[in-house]
Design a protein around this motif. Structure first.
Motif, PDB file in Angstrom:
ATOM      1  N   HIS A 241       0.828  -1.213   0.000  1.00  0.00           N
ATOM      2  CA  HIS A 241       0.000   0.000   0.000  1.00  0.00           C
ATOM      3  C   HIS A 241       0.862   1.262   0.000  1.00  0.00           C
ATOM      4  O   HIS A 241       0.667   2.157   0.815  1.00  0.00           O
ATOM      5  N   ARG A 243       2.132   4.888  -1.330  1.00  0.00           N
ATOM      6  CA  ARG A 243       1.320   6.015  -1.814  1.00  0.00           C
ATOM      7  C   ARG A 243       1.552   6.310  -3.287  1.00  0.00           C
ATOM      8  O   ARG A 243       0.612   6.586  -4.021  1.00  0.00           O
ATOM      9  N   GLU A 244       2.803   6.257  -3.717  1.00  0.00           N
ATOM     10  CA  GLU A 244       3.149   6.708  -5.070  1.00  0.00           C
ATOM     11  C   GLU A 244       3.476   5.566  -6.033  1.00  0.00           C
ATOM     12  O   GLU A 244       3.630   5.804  -7.224  1.00  0.00           O
ATOM     13  N   GLU A 283      10.308   7.387  -0.853  1.00  0.00           N
ATOM     14  CA  GLU A 283       9.534   6.506   0.024  1.00  0.00           C
ATOM     15  C   GLU A 283      10.199   5.137   0.119  1.00  0.00           C
ATOM     16  O   GLU A 283      10.269   4.546   1.213  1.00  0.00           O
ATOM     17  N   ASN A 351       0.840  10.597  -9.760  1.00  0.00           N
ATOM     18  CA  ASN A 351       0.578   9.353  -9.038  1.00  0.00           C
ATOM     19  C   ASN A 351      -0.240   8.414  -9.902  1.00  0.00           C
ATOM     20  O   ASN A 351      -1.392   8.689 -10.223  1.00  0.00           O
TER      21      ASN A 351
END
Length: 589
Positions: A241, A243-244, A283, A351
């Motif tokens: 999961h 984000r990007e 990330e 995204n």
């Protein structure tokens, strides 16, 4: 007008904008309209279901099976490899492309012809160092022009001819009767595409350039053998999961794990490929146990038997239109991971999970090998093709499939059998001889088109039985001042305008009773008007949504809406002038 006539007219007027601007399929809209008219008592069950017993509808269905046999045996691929070659100029390339396509489309449904040609043309254009957008729009337009030459050329011709025979049994047409007008229209149209159209097409980037460098839209990391992620699942490692980014595949010991599930356990030295934005690299670097990949070549540039890279063109009927890729659970539903999205010739930035899909978007997908066959006939995608995939090898039964089609044409042309009987016999033969499996035949049937045609009959019956068609015919005669030439021009323009907004079959079938009532009121032969409806319904060049093949090339070619208007507008005028000049000369008033 009577109350039933007002109801019929209101329903028909509501149908056209619904088909043009809503996400509901034309078959759903038309079936809903028929059910409403049946419920209100405007038509009876026999009229509502009359389309399902039409000879034109069954002829179209049997022809779909014949086309499936040509496609399954590689018959179209055989022609592609034979005719494309290595031309020395752009005009030579266009001639090698559009002349065979127009010829094929005179006997085969043009949608599978264009679907088979697109991957070959993309590969061919790269070899020729010629931008694909210079070829793809002419490919679509040539297939439309070729469909005007024979009654087999389009489903619309067959359906309108079926309506004609039911109304006037003695006016049945021969298979090649349309060629008196269709051949001049097609030849002048093809000449326009070779000589004029290239000067009207602006420079555009297609999917080939947008997807050519995997490093632009992927990030590759490795699992540190001494790190804490070894033997953890993807879910436990926090890679499910992000984000990007999406975890697309894992390269491990010379093999690849594609469309990675949450329960997949990580091993030391695994090479992880993520799709998304470069900002997502930050990330990933914050996750202990992941280190930047030290390999030089991108994993996506390697070939693995466990995975395929495919391009899929989003249909206007796709359930993901208007939804984001992440919220719609694309990977779960299709078993494929989206690597990048191309729209208007440009890769969509930002995204990836938040991208909301639109019709004609081109998706670069990583999928397992069965994905292509499983979803090739899906209503969600107009086209699915393997990236850099080779044309399927020549099949030993291709000649047999072509021979059966030639026999069908000969039987229908000589009058030994009706077109429906000949097509039915051909469909049986391709199944018996193994040219087409039952499964492939089922997949080849375009149920949306067949239901659209059948439901359109119900609306046409409502207009005629309620008296609305006669009333509209009276208005048309008043506008034409009783002049058959003006009525012919008006009929052509009306159908041509409607076919740009809705399906060509619906535009032709619904307007047919009005046009016939107008001709009967004027006391002239219906034949010029029947042929005008056929040609006008096929003349769909000015919008990408007006005809399915236009939408199929829209994304891969990187076209914009105005490109179709610029090139197709003049072609629309040219075909209208030629057709309206010749039709009354061949079929007099």
């Amino acid at each position: 007008m009577s109350l039933d006539a007002w109801i019929s007219l209101t329903v028909v007027l509501a149908v056209f904008p619904l088909m043009a601007f809503s996400r509901l399929g034309p078959d759903i809209v038309l079936l809903g309209a028929v059910i409403l008219l049946l419920t209100l008592g405007v038509i009876d069950p026999a009229q509502a279901l009359g389309g399902f017993s039409s000879t034109g509808l069954f002829t179209v269905a049997f022809m779909y099976v014949l086309v499936a046999s040509i496609r399954e045996t590689g018959g179209i691929d055989l022609i592609i490899r034979f005719v494309l070659g290595r031309p020395r100029s752009e005009s030579g390339a266009l001639a090698r492309l559009i002349l065979p396509v127009a010829s094929l489309s005179g006997f085969l449904n043009n949608t599978p012809v264009v679907a088979t040609y697109i991957p070959a043309v993309l590969s061919w254009s790269r070899r020729l160092k010629l931008p694909a957008h210079r070829l793809l729009m002419p490919l679509s337009f040539a297939s439309i022009l070729g469909g005007t030459i024979t009654l087999f050329g389009t489903s619309t011709n067959l359906v309108v001819h079926g309506l004609l025979v039911e109304r006037y049994p003695d006016l049945a047409m021969g298979l090649f009767d349309l060629a008196w007008v269709g051949l001049p229209v097609a030849l002048l149209g093809l000449l326009y595409l070779i000589v004029v159209a290239p000067h009207l097409l602006p420079s555009r980037r297609g999917t080939a350039s947008a997807f050519e460098n995997p490093r632009e839209f992927t990030i590759e990391m490795e699992v540190d053998p001494a790190g804490p992620l070894v033997d953890r699942t993807v879910e436990e490692a926090g890679l499910r999961h992000l984000r990007e980014l999406f975890l697309v595949e894992i390269e491990r010991d010379g093999n690849v794990v594609s469309v990675v599930g949450p329960g997949e356990r990580l091993k030391g030295g695994d090479r992880l490929v993520f799709a998304g934005t470069s900002d997502g690299a930050v990330e990933l670097q914050q996750i202990r146990g992941l280190v930047p990949s030290r390999h030089g070549e991108s994993s996506l540039e390697k070939e693995y038997k466990e995975r395929r890279l495919v391009e899929a063109v989003v249909s206007d009927q796709c359930q993901f239109v208007g939804k984001s890729i992440r919220d719609g659970h694309f990977r779960t539903l299709y078993g494929a991971a989206v690597l990048a999205v191309c729209r208007g010739g440009e890769r969509v930035a930002g995204n990836l999970g938040q991208v909301r899909l639109q019709p004609a978007d081109v998706l670069l997908l990583e999928a397992r090998p069965p994905f292509i066959e499983r979803h090739r006939q899906s209503r969600d995608f107009l086209l699915i093709s393997q990236v850099n995939g080779q044309a399927r090898p020549k099949h030993e039964k291709a000649w047999l499939a072509w021979s059966i089609l030639a026999g069908v044409v000969a039987l229908a042309t000589t009058g030994v059998m009706s077109m429906m009987n000949a097509a039915m016999l051909g469909a049986v033969l391709v199944l018996v001889t193994g040219c087409c499996s039952v499964g492939a035949a089922k997949r080849g049937l375009d149920t949306q088109v067949l239901l659209t045609i059948a439901a359109s009959f119900g609306l046409g019956a409502a207009l005629e039985s309620s008296g609305a068609a006669a009333t509209l015919a009276g208005l048309a005669l008043g506008l034409a001042d009783g002049n058959p030439w003006l009525l012919l021009i008006g009929s052509y323009l009306l159908v041509a305008m409607l076919t740009e907004l809705v399906t060509n079959n619906a535009a032709a079938v619904i307007t047919f009773p009005v046009v016939m009532a107008s001709a009967e009121s004027l006391g002239v032969s219906p034949m010029p008007f029947v042929v005008a409806v056929m040609f006008a319904a096929s003349a769909s060049f000015i919008t990408p949504i007006g005809y399915q093949t236009n939408l199929m090339v829209h994304g891969p070619g990187g076209y914009r809406f105005g490109d179709f208007l610029r090139v197709g507008g003049l072609l629309n005028v040219l075909t209208a002038v030629v057709a309206l000049t010749l039709i009354p000369l061949v079929w007099g008033f």
